[in-house]
Each structure stands twice: as C-alpha cells, then as structure tokens.
Design a protein around this motif. Sequence first.
Motif: not given
Lengths: 256, 226
Positions: A240, A242-244, A247-248
């Motif tokens: 999960d 949170q930071h872009g 996520q990348l």
Amino acid sequence: MTPLLQVSDISKFYGVRLGCRDVSFDLFPGEVMGIVGESGSGKSTLLGCLAGQLAPDTGEVLFDTRAEGPHDTLTMSEPERRMLARTDWAFVQQHAREGLRMGVSAGGNVGERLMAVGARHYGDIRDQALDWLGRVEISEDRMDDKPTAFSGGMQQRLQIARNLVTGPRLVFMDEPTGGLDVSVQARLLDLLRGLVREMGLSAIIVTHDLAVVRLLADRLMVMKDGHVVETGLTDQVLDDPQHGYTQLLVSSVLQV
Amino acid sequence: MIEIENVSKTFTLHNQGSAVIPVMERANLSVQPGECVALIGASGAGKSTLMRMIYGNYLAASGRIVVGGVDVAQAAPRDILALRRQTLGYVSQFLRVVPRVPTLEVVAEPLLMVGEGREAALERAGELLTRLNIPERLWGLSPTTFSGGEQQRVNIARGFAYAYPALLLDEPTASLDAHNRETVLSLVEEAKANGAAIVGIFHDEAARGRVCDREVNVTAFTPEAA
C-alpha cells in the motif's frame, strides 16, 4: 529500550551535488531495515555515512556502545571507530572482493577477524573458522583454498562468515545479493534470515531488489534523489505505497 | 479484543493522474474474545481491505484500529511486528515463503518466533500437517513446489500453529475438499473455544453459518458515490 542506532539529520554533499539530505531514523536491537531506491538515489552514500566510511556534512549517528551507551560515531576518535568496526559492526560489500583478503586462505579470512579482536590460540581460531564456514555452507576441504578459487556466490558467503564471526550487533549490507544468480540468491537470503534471527542482529540493507527486502527487512525506507520519500513496515510500504515514487517502483517490478 | 472505530481508507494513484479513490468510510467493528465475526459483501466491497488494515498491511487514512491494546493505525513498525508475533495471526489466501525452507519449518516458525522450544514446535507442526492430510514424505520439502490446495493447507497449518488471541481468516475453506474443510472448521472452533477473537471472510455459506456468531456487511462502510 534504547535504540541501537539513532540517526539524525544526515546530509552529505559532493561539492554542489547532493548525496543524501536530512535523513533521520532510529534502529532498535534485532531490527532489520531495508533502504531501497534507484541507482543514484543516495542509498549507498547514506550507508557509507552511517558506517563511518564517509564523513557527512551535517548530522549525528549515535551508536549504543556496550561500554558507554550512546556515542556519536562521527565525532569519535579514529581508533575508537576502528575498534567498533572490528567488534560491534560488520560491513558486507556488494563485491565480495572488496570485503575479503584475496591472497589469504578462506580459513585465514575468517580467522583474521578473530585475531583482530585478540584471539591468539591457533586451535580455537581454526575451530571457530571451521564452524563458521560450515554455517555458510563452505565445506571443510575448501578451508585452505584462497577466495580467488571460489565462485561469486561462495565468495559472498565467505565474506558473510568473515563479518559475522566476531558476533557483531549491527551489520551494514550493500546489495548483498547483487550480481548473483537467483538460485544462489535464494540460498544466501535463507542463510542471512536464519543468522539474523539466531543472533538477534540488527541490520541495514541497501538494495534495489524489492523481493530481497520483503524477505529480510522489517522496515523499509524509500529514497529518491537523496531524500527519504517514504518509510514504514515493509509489507505495508510494498502493498500500500503512499508516495508516487514508491508506487512507480512497486508497479515496475516484473512478475515472474 | 479487536476494536475498529471510524476507519476510512482512500487509495491515491499518483501515477494515474493522482486519482483519489475513497474505498471505505466510518467503518466500525468490535470483536470479543471467543467470538467469530464474518465480513460479508459483494466482491470489491472492501472485505479484504478492511482485513488488511487490521493487520497493518494497508494504512488506514483515519480512525482507530485497536488490537490487544495496540492502535495498528498509529503504531511504529516494530510494535506492529511484535503484535503480529504474539497476538494477531493472519491466514491469507496465498502462501508466501522463503524458497528452500522445509514445510515443517514453515509451519513451526510462528511458534519458534514466540520462543517455543524447537522440539515442541516441530511436534505441533507435524500434528497440524497430519490433520490437514499433508503426507509426511512432503514435510522436508519446500512448499513452493506443492499444488495450490496443498499450499493452502500448509498456510492454514502455519496460521493455527500458535494460538493467537486474535485471528484473521481470508477464505480459509476455499477450494478444499469436504474432509479438509471439516478439519479447518474444527480448527476455527477450537481457536474460538480457546478465546480467540476471529474476523473471517467465508464465501462458503454453510461454513459461515457454522462457525460465525454474526455477520457484518462491509457495504455499509462503502462511501457514497460522489
């Protein structure tokens, strides 16, 4: 409980270029922290600063020493720091050649660390070296061979034995499985996990391999361009994010 | 044992136009020791999301999730890890293990982590594997090579090895044959009798009816479409 390591506001610049900036965290005994990020994100710079190999421009690294409690390792005298590096710390290099003495036998590589902390009895040193070679799955008949005659994976295991034989409390690892093929990696990870648990080690592992941190690390720190962008429980950060950037990173992993 | 108050959850997809997707709002749930609560609701309603938040695997956007006195929504990683070792178990749908570790060790690990003696831990692991019909000749092998059903049973054995005071079960009876399903249901009943607070997702209605004391429909926590 006193943290084993208290890091505050570590910044390091290479001239005008940023290495890493304002990094702070606490590491508790028995905790394994992973630092992930792409090449150039500052993770190795940070590790170097923590392990006393690089001098950061600002900040503090307090290590809970056995004798005197928390001590700033950055302002410590060189002999004190070297003593720590020999006893309570271990540093596992990405390239085993940098962490080994290539001209000395496998047994000698392990025994040398013991002698550095005062062991003198040849039989004891040899027995302990043998015990550790066994733990990292290097057979007895290779004890007198030089590491130049070992495969990459064996060299890495030898480096781990050399580093852990003195019973350190904190282990720094820079890409410990980098450059090894997957079957060797799995074996090494299994080994590291067992050792970390048995010995109650604290460790800081720098890697760009998310599978490695999922298996080994309790907590994760994600770095990007010298900054820490996200921290947290390893499975939470991976499942999960949170930071872009995280996520990348997570979504870029190829599925097998 | 498990107290959830006013929990909400959103996913922010930074790389897809920073879309913010609210998936849960004002979720409340309380589970007492010895009680088993079933989460129900259509696929995608947020059953697994809620379960993952209780486990600390997903981060709650707001609210409190207190398990055994620890607020999972706020706690430091090491406190959550300690909670997972001593208090909170989770049987997920998929087994995730380190390659090369033998099945018996995989199952015994949670016991070893709480300081149980090696012999007793391995014995308990063997007992569970026997009950779940994993033949002894497979115990020395890594479960990564097992069939899907076998892996699931190993996963269940691991989840029940240590008597967690709080337990999360994600579809523990899915795709099991009648005999193994029966074993899993009795394991759940034994855990309840031991005082475990259980939150479960069961698509199998008969199983749900048998072991669960009440149902909570998570659709009630779905945010209204804006």
